[in-house]
Scaffold this motif. Structure first.
Motif, short mmCIF file in Angstrom:
data_model
loop_
_atom_site.label_atom_id
_atom_site.label_comp_id
_atom_site.label_asym_id
_atom_site.label_seq_id
_atom_site.Cartn_x
_atom_site.Cartn_y
_atom_site.Cartn_z
N PHE A 34 1.81 -0.60 8.27
CA PHE A 34 0.43 -0.92 8.62
C PHE A 34 -0.06 -0.22 9.88
O PHE A 34 -1.19 -0.43 10.30
CB PHE A 34 0.28 -2.44 8.75
N ASP A 35 0.78 0.61 10.48
CA ASP A 35 0.35 1.46 11.59
C ASP A 35 -0.17 2.80 11.09
O ASP A 35 -0.80 3.55 11.84
CB ASP A 35 1.49 1.71 12.57
N HIS A 36 0.12 3.12 9.82
CA HIS A 36 -0.24 4.44 9.28
C HIS A 36 -0.89 4.29 7.90
O HIS A 36 -0.48 4.95 6.94
CB HIS A 36 0.99 5.33 9.22
N VAL A 37 -1.89 3.44 7.84
CA VAL A 37 -2.57 3.21 6.56
C VAL A 37 -3.21 4.49 6.03
O VAL A 37 -3.17 4.78 4.84
CB VAL A 37 -3.62 2.09 6.71
N MET A 38 -3.81 5.28 6.93
CA MET A 38 -4.49 6.49 6.47
C MET A 38 -3.52 7.53 5.93
O MET A 38 -3.88 8.33 5.07
CB MET A 38 -5.34 7.09 7.60
N ASP A 39 -2.29 7.54 6.44
CA ASP A 39 -1.29 8.45 5.87
C ASP A 39 -1.04 8.11 4.41
O ASP A 39 -0.93 9.00 3.55
CB ASP A 39 0.02 8.36 6.66
N GLU A 40 -0.96 6.81 4.12
CA GLU A 40 -0.77 6.37 2.74
C GLU A 40 -2.01 6.69 1.90
O GLU A 40 -1.91 7.07 0.73
CB GLU A 40 -0.49 4.87 2.71
N PHE A 41 -3.18 6.55 2.50
CA PHE A 41 -4.43 6.85 1.79
C PHE A 41 -4.47 8.32 1.40
O PHE A 41 -4.81 8.67 0.26
CB PHE A 41 -5.63 6.49 2.67
N HIS A 42 -4.10 9.21 2.33
CA HIS A 42 -4.11 10.63 2.03
C HIS A 42 -3.06 10.98 0.98
O HIS A 42 -3.27 11.85 0.13
CB HIS A 42 -3.82 11.43 3.31
N LYS A 43 -1.94 10.31 1.03
CA LYS A 43 -0.84 10.59 0.10
C LYS A 43 -1.20 10.22 -1.33
O LYS A 43 -0.95 10.99 -2.26
CB LYS A 43 0.42 9.83 0.55
N HIS A 44 -1.80 9.04 -1.50
CA HIS A 44 -2.05 8.53 -2.86
C HIS A 44 -3.46 8.78 -3.36
O HIS A 44 -3.70 8.69 -4.56
CB HIS A 44 -1.75 7.03 -2.90
N ARG A 45 -4.42 9.05 -2.45
CA ARG A 45 -5.82 9.30 -2.82
C ARG A 45 -6.31 8.27 -3.84
O ARG A 45 -6.68 8.61 -4.98
CB ARG A 45 -5.97 10.72 -3.37
N PRO A 46 -6.33 7.00 -3.45
CA PRO A 46 -6.67 5.93 -4.41
C PRO A 46 -8.13 5.98 -4.85
O PRO A 46 -9.00 6.49 -4.13
CB PRO A 46 -6.39 4.65 -3.62
N ASP A 47 -8.37 5.43 -6.04
CA ASP A 47 -9.74 5.32 -6.54
C ASP A 47 -10.41 4.06 -6.02
O ASP A 47 -11.65 3.96 -6.03
CB ASP A 47 -9.71 5.27 -8.07
N LEU A 48 -9.61 3.09 -5.55
CA LEU A 48 -10.14 1.84 -5.02
C LEU A 48 -9.10 1.23 -4.08
O LEU A 48 -7.90 1.39 -4.31
CB LEU A 48 -10.48 0.86 -6.15
N VAL A 49 -9.57 0.55 -3.04
CA VAL A 49 -8.68 -0.08 -2.07
C VAL A 49 -8.95 -1.58 -2.01
O VAL A 49 -10.11 -2.01 -1.90
CB VAL A 49 -8.86 0.53 -0.66
N LEU A 50 -7.88 -2.37 -2.09
CA LEU A 50 -7.94 -3.80 -1.83
C LEU A 50 -7.41 -4.00 -0.41
O LEU A 50 -6.27 -3.62 -0.12
CB LEU A 50 -7.09 -4.59 -2.82
N LEU A 51 -8.22 -4.59 0.46
CA LEU A 51 -7.92 -4.56 1.89
C LEU A 51 -8.02 -5.95 2.51
O LEU A 51 -9.07 -6.60 2.43
CB LEU A 51 -8.90 -3.60 2.57
N ASP A 52 -6.93 -6.40 3.12
CA ASP A 52 -6.94 -7.67 3.85
C ASP A 52 -7.59 -7.44 5.22
O ASP A 52 -7.60 -6.32 5.73
CB ASP A 52 -5.51 -8.18 4.02
N ILE A 53 -8.11 -8.51 5.83
CA ILE A 53 -8.69 -8.40 7.17
C ILE A 53 -7.62 -8.57 8.23
O ILE A 53 -7.49 -7.76 9.14
CB ILE A 53 -9.81 -9.43 7.38
N ASN A 54 -6.82 -9.64 8.12
CA ASN A 54 -5.80 -9.92 9.12
C ASN A 54 -4.56 -9.06 8.85
O ASN A 54 -3.76 -9.37 7.97
CB ASN A 54 -5.42 -11.40 9.09
#
Length: 234
Positions: A34-54
């Motif tokens: 959870f310190d590198h969420v954008m790295d995972e985003f770039h890696k998988h290039r998702p079509d949709l994200v489910l995102l918790d607040i806390n």
């Protein structure tokens, strides 16, 4: 096959959602760092994200803002927070929808399907993809990609906006004030070095394509595209 990325620090909830929606043909990836969420985003290039607040360290609002600098994919917040202001904050920080915990898996699936249809399917606005070209250079603003010859680099939203402005105004100069207005809604809160930092990043992207001296600094005015492409290292 469409990809859903789940950013949820409760492993039981994340695995429950993954198990349910994967049965309907979606590729589902769970974020563990959870310190590198954008790295995972770039890696998988998702079509949709489910995102918790806390979330640990940075909350979901922060990560949604980061996603929005680079993508317009649907973001659905899932949270135990039930206050109206939490939902307002989710939407104002770039979210598309809000689901409160506890939830029914059928509701999550229905909202995923709805947003995917609106973004990519039968309800999506049919707009031809824009391509900006200049002397062999091709910018795909919606893809956030820059091509030259057989090489391609990925861009952030701000990098794409800068290059778009340079191409559109060529051979004129893109003024610093014009670029600041295009990139940031309120210039009063932008440090004067911020544009310089972004221009440095754009120049590095040109270097990755093998192009040197692609951007000319016009003292006291702004920046101009230099289309007399010089191969890096030559």
């Amino acid at each position: 096959m469409q990809t859903i990325m789940i950013v949820e620090d409760d492993p039981k909830i994340a695995e429950l959602i993954q198990s349910y929606i994967s049965k309907y043909g979606y590729t589902v990836t769970l974020v563990a760092d959870f310190d590198h969420v954008m790295d995972e985003f770039h890696k998988h290039r998702p079509d949709l994200v489910l995102l918790d607040i806390n979330l640990p360290r940075y909350d979901g609002y922060y990560w949604c803002r980061q996603i929005r600098t680079q993508s317009i994919c649907p973001v659905i917040f899932i949270s135990a927070r039930i206050g109206e202001m939490d939902q307002v904050m989710a939407l104002e920080n770039g979210g598309d929808d809000f689901i409160t915990k506890p939830f029914h898996s059928e509701i999550v699936l229905a909202k995923i399907r709805s947003h995917l249809r609106r973004a990519y399917g039968e309800y999506a606005v049919k707009v031809g993809e824009r391509i900006l070209e200049k002397d062999g250079l091709k910018l795909y603003p919606e893809r956030l990609e820059l091509l030259f010859g057989t090489k391609v680099v990925s861009l952030t939203k701000k990098e794409a906006d800068i290059i778009e402005s340079l191409i559109e105004r060529y051979p004129r100069v893109s003024g610093r004030e014009d670029l600041l207005e295009k990139l940031w809604d309120d210039q009063a809160y932008v440090d004067e070095n911020t544009l310089n930092v972004n221009m440095t990043r754009v120049r590095k992207k040109f270097l990755e394509l093998g192009i040197d001296n692609a951007i000319e600094t016009v003292r006291g005015a702004g920046y101009r595209l230099n289309v007399s492409w010089t191969r890096a290292g030559s």
